[in-house]
Design a protein around this motif. Sequence first.
Motif, mmCIF file in Angstrom:
data_model
loop_
_atom_site.group_PDB
_atom_site.id
_atom_site.type_symbol
_atom_site.label_atom_id
_atom_site.label_comp_id
_atom_site.label_asym_id
_atom_site.label_seq_id
_atom_site.Cartn_x
_atom_site.Cartn_y
_atom_site.Cartn_z
ATOM 1 N N SER A 104 0.844 -1.198 0.000
ATOM 2 C CA SER A 104 0.000 0.000 0.000
ATOM 3 C C SER A 104 0.874 1.241 0.000
ATOM 4 N N LEU A 105 0.385 2.289 -0.658
ATOM 5 C CA LEU A 105 1.060 3.580 -0.654
ATOM 6 C C LEU A 105 0.481 4.519 0.402
ATOM 7 N N LEU A 106 -0.355 4.003 1.285
ATOM 8 C CA LEU A 106 -0.983 4.846 2.305
ATOM 9 C C LEU A 106 0.044 5.625 3.130
ATOM 10 N N PRO A 107 1.132 4.998 3.615
ATOM 11 C CA PRO A 107 2.104 5.798 4.374
ATOM 12 C C PRO A 107 2.714 6.925 3.554
ATOM 13 N N LEU A 108 2.925 6.690 2.253
ATOM 14 C CA LEU A 108 3.471 7.755 1.408
ATOM 15 C C LEU A 108 2.470 8.879 1.229
ATOM 16 N N LYS A 109 1.194 8.549 1.168
ATOM 17 C CA LYS A 109 0.170 9.580 1.055
ATOM 18 C C LYS A 109 0.134 10.452 2.314
ATOM 19 N N VAL A 110 0.322 9.808 3.479
ATOM 20 C CA VAL A 110 0.390 10.571 4.731
ATOM 21 C C VAL A 110 1.625 11.456 4.746
ATOM 22 N N LEU A 111 2.746 10.928 4.260
ATOM 23 C CA LEU A 111 3.957 11.739 4.171
ATOM 24 C C LEU A 111 3.768 12.930 3.234
ATOM 25 N N ALA A 112 2.992 12.744 2.172
ATOM 26 C CA ALA A 112 2.721 13.849 1.254
ATOM 27 C C ALA A 112 1.921 14.951 1.950
ATOM 28 N N VAL A 113 0.956 14.557 2.781
ATOM 29 C CA VAL A 113 0.221 15.551 3.573
ATOM 30 C C VAL A 113 1.184 16.315 4.470
ATOM 31 N N THR A 114 2.092 15.578 5.117
ATOM 32 C CA THR A 114 3.074 16.205 5.997
ATOM 33 C C THR A 114 3.981 17.158 5.229
ATOM 34 N N ALA A 115 4.382 16.756 4.022
ATOM 35 C CA ALA A 115 5.240 17.615 3.208
ATOM 36 C C ALA A 115 4.535 18.923 2.856
ATOM 37 N N GLN A 116 3.268 18.841 2.496
ATOM 38 C CA GLN A 116 2.527 20.057 2.166
ATOM 39 C C GLN A 116 2.324 20.936 3.402
ATOM 40 N N LEU A 117 2.065 20.308 4.535
ATOM 41 C CA LEU A 117 1.927 21.078 5.773
ATOM 42 C C LEU A 117 3.233 21.776 6.113
ATOM 43 N N LEU A 118 4.357 21.070 5.995
ATOM 44 C CA LEU A 118 5.655 21.677 6.299
ATOM 45 C C LEU A 118 5.938 22.848 5.363
ATOM 46 N N THR A 119 5.615 22.700 4.096
ATOM 47 C CA THR A 119 5.806 23.798 3.153
ATOM 48 C C THR A 119 4.989 25.011 3.561
ATOM 49 N N ALA A 120 3.720 24.778 3.925
ATOM 50 C CA ALA A 120 2.852 25.884 4.344
ATOM 51 C C ALA A 120 3.391 26.568 5.597
ATOM 52 N N VAL A 121 3.891 25.795 6.545
ATOM 53 C CA VAL A 121 4.423 26.362 7.786
ATOM 54 C C VAL A 121 5.651 27.223 7.495
ATOM 55 N N LEU A 122 6.540 26.746 6.653
ATOM 56 C CA LEU A 122 7.733 27.520 6.307
ATOM 57 C C LEU A 122 7.373 28.816 5.593
ATOM 58 N N LEU A 123 6.399 28.750 4.685
ATOM 59 C CA LEU A 123 5.959 29.969 3.996
ATOM 60 C C LEU A 123 5.306 30.940 4.982
ATOM 61 N N ALA A 124 4.511 30.406 5.898
ATOM 62 C CA ALA A 124 3.889 31.263 6.912
ATOM 63 C C ALA A 124 4.949 31.941 7.772
ATOM 64 N N SER A 125 5.992 31.203 8.121
ATOM 65 C CA SER A 125 7.062 31.778 8.929
ATOM 66 C C SER A 125 7.813 32.866 8.158
ATOM 67 N N LEU A 126 8.072 32.616 6.875
ATOM 68 C CA LEU A 126 8.724 33.640 6.041
ATOM 69 C C LEU A 126 7.874 34.907 5.966
ATOM 70 N N ALA A 127 6.586 34.738 5.709
ATOM 71 C CA ALA A 127 5.702 35.906 5.575
ATOM 72 C C ALA A 127 5.551 36.643 6.900
ATOM 73 N N ARG A 128 5.459 35.912 7.992
ATOM 74 C CA ARG A 128 5.299 36.548 9.305
ATOM 75 C C ARG A 128 6.526 37.387 9.653
ATOM 76 N N ARG A 129 7.696 36.861 9.356
ATOM 77 C CA ARG A 129 8.933 37.579 9.649
ATOM 78 C C ARG A 129 9.008 38.883 8.856
ATOM 79 N N ARG A 130 8.468 38.885 7.656
ATOM 80 C CA ARG A 130 8.561 40.057 6.797
ATOM 81 C C ARG A 130 7.438 41.060 7.041
ATOM 82 N N TRP A 131 6.206 40.541 7.217
ATOM 83 C CA TRP A 131 5.060 41.455 7.188
ATOM 84 C C TRP A 131 4.123 41.325 8.380
#
Length: 506
Positions: A104-131
């Motif tokens: 099953s690819l279920l664990p990889l699908k969960v990792l993909a959710v985590t990857a997208q969440l991590l990307t969003a968090v990093l972008l939020a941190s970049l934007a917060r620091r600037r604006w």
Amino acid sequence: MPVAPAASLRSVRTLRGPGPLGAQVPGSGGAYWARLLPLLAALACVTRLPSFRWPLWSPDEGYLAVQARILAHGGELYETVVDRKPPLVPWLYEGSFALFGDSSLLPLKVLAVTAQLLTAVLLASLARRRWGDGAGRTAGVLYLLISIGLNPQDAQAATFEIFMLPCTAAAMWCADRRRWGAAGVAVACALLAKQTGGAVLLPVAWLLWRDGASRRCVARIAAGLCGPVLAAALLTTPSGFVFWTVTGSGAYASFTGSELHVLGRGLVNALVLAGACAGIVPPVVRVLRVARTGAPELWLWLASSAAAVLLGFHFFGHYYLQLMPPLALLGTAALQILPRERTARAIVATGCSCAVFLAWGFLAPRPDLAHAARLAEAVESRTGPKDKVLVWGIHPETYWLADRAPASRYLTAGLLTNYSGGRNGPQVGEKYAVGGTWPVFREELRRHPPTLVIDDSRGKPYGPDRVPSLRRILAEGYRPVLRVEGAVVYARVGRGGEGEGAVRGG
């Protein structure tokens, strides 16, 4: 409408950021993230829900799954199994299979959710620091809303780009904080997930130059970048690593052959992404008419990502995922100088677009997957667990679904005909294969003839009638025994008489 000087100055100041590389925003970081993280996590889960609907979404997932099985059984990347991609994501699949099994690819699908969440968090941190705090929330939410704004087969698959994106965002996050060694490592990880991930080096280098580019800092970023890449080359086969990830893809990257077909695909995918960014594009365009200065590193990030999409002249939808992080940040920057209600309108518009793509993901049919599953059933019923088979097509997931090992290190006909990349014109055939592949392929089949050969070309230009070597192999040792929705199953002659029967439909 004329713009007041104060508003214009505020535009320039806001887009540039509060300091040389952004100033730390005061306030309680713990309380801020305690409120924002659950929201982003919930949004990441909701936007990725369609990814769990099917066993897999794309042939790339099938390719990775087959690679991981081969590696788990002692195979060597770029030797016993090959691909044009770097090793990070195949290793990620291999590790997941080792921990959770390979059915099953279920664990990889969960990792993909985590990857997208991590990307969003990093972008939020970049934007917060600037604006500021509000900009951080806006950037994280906007990114997750546009993150599925493509054909579901491109946006929902757990493949190379999804795992590349948090690395590119981490590179910008580290560079923004002058952590040059870590920025180099993040660029290397992006590059090892997919070659085009290295495009983020351009905005990182701009930030380094703006900070003074001392020798010590340059050495740190160079060491961080080169160390992981050299380690990956040594852990695989250095010559194979260089050939399959850099030098062996000349024909694949060529623009000749199917030009109109490829350009049409590029235009359609660009329009689809524009629809997903319906709430972001108007504010950016409006602000550009007021203040053209802007944060240059964000524009460089977008420009380098656009160049990466253009590289190779194939314009697959999943290539466009690389544009989404800089687009989300630029949209956030533009919204900072517009009235507050424009932010709410932008998020609502983007949310409505996201709902359309979410529905598309739940409702989209998968005829290719259904066909691969029926082929897999036919293969499984006619072979034993230790038998090897050859699927002559572009859907390697058949191997994974049938739980049968491939007879060749080349998992698709694309590597042997240049059909890879959606070519459907004159640049397809045996002579356009990756250099040196056909002698190896013929030797593999001579030493260990596959029990079954499945011709899944179904009228495509890489069919046996246009590939003399394959046609000769089939004529000398195989007979057709079954048809499955246009695919022809060949059995080896003399194997219990199975290859002597007439072709049966299926």
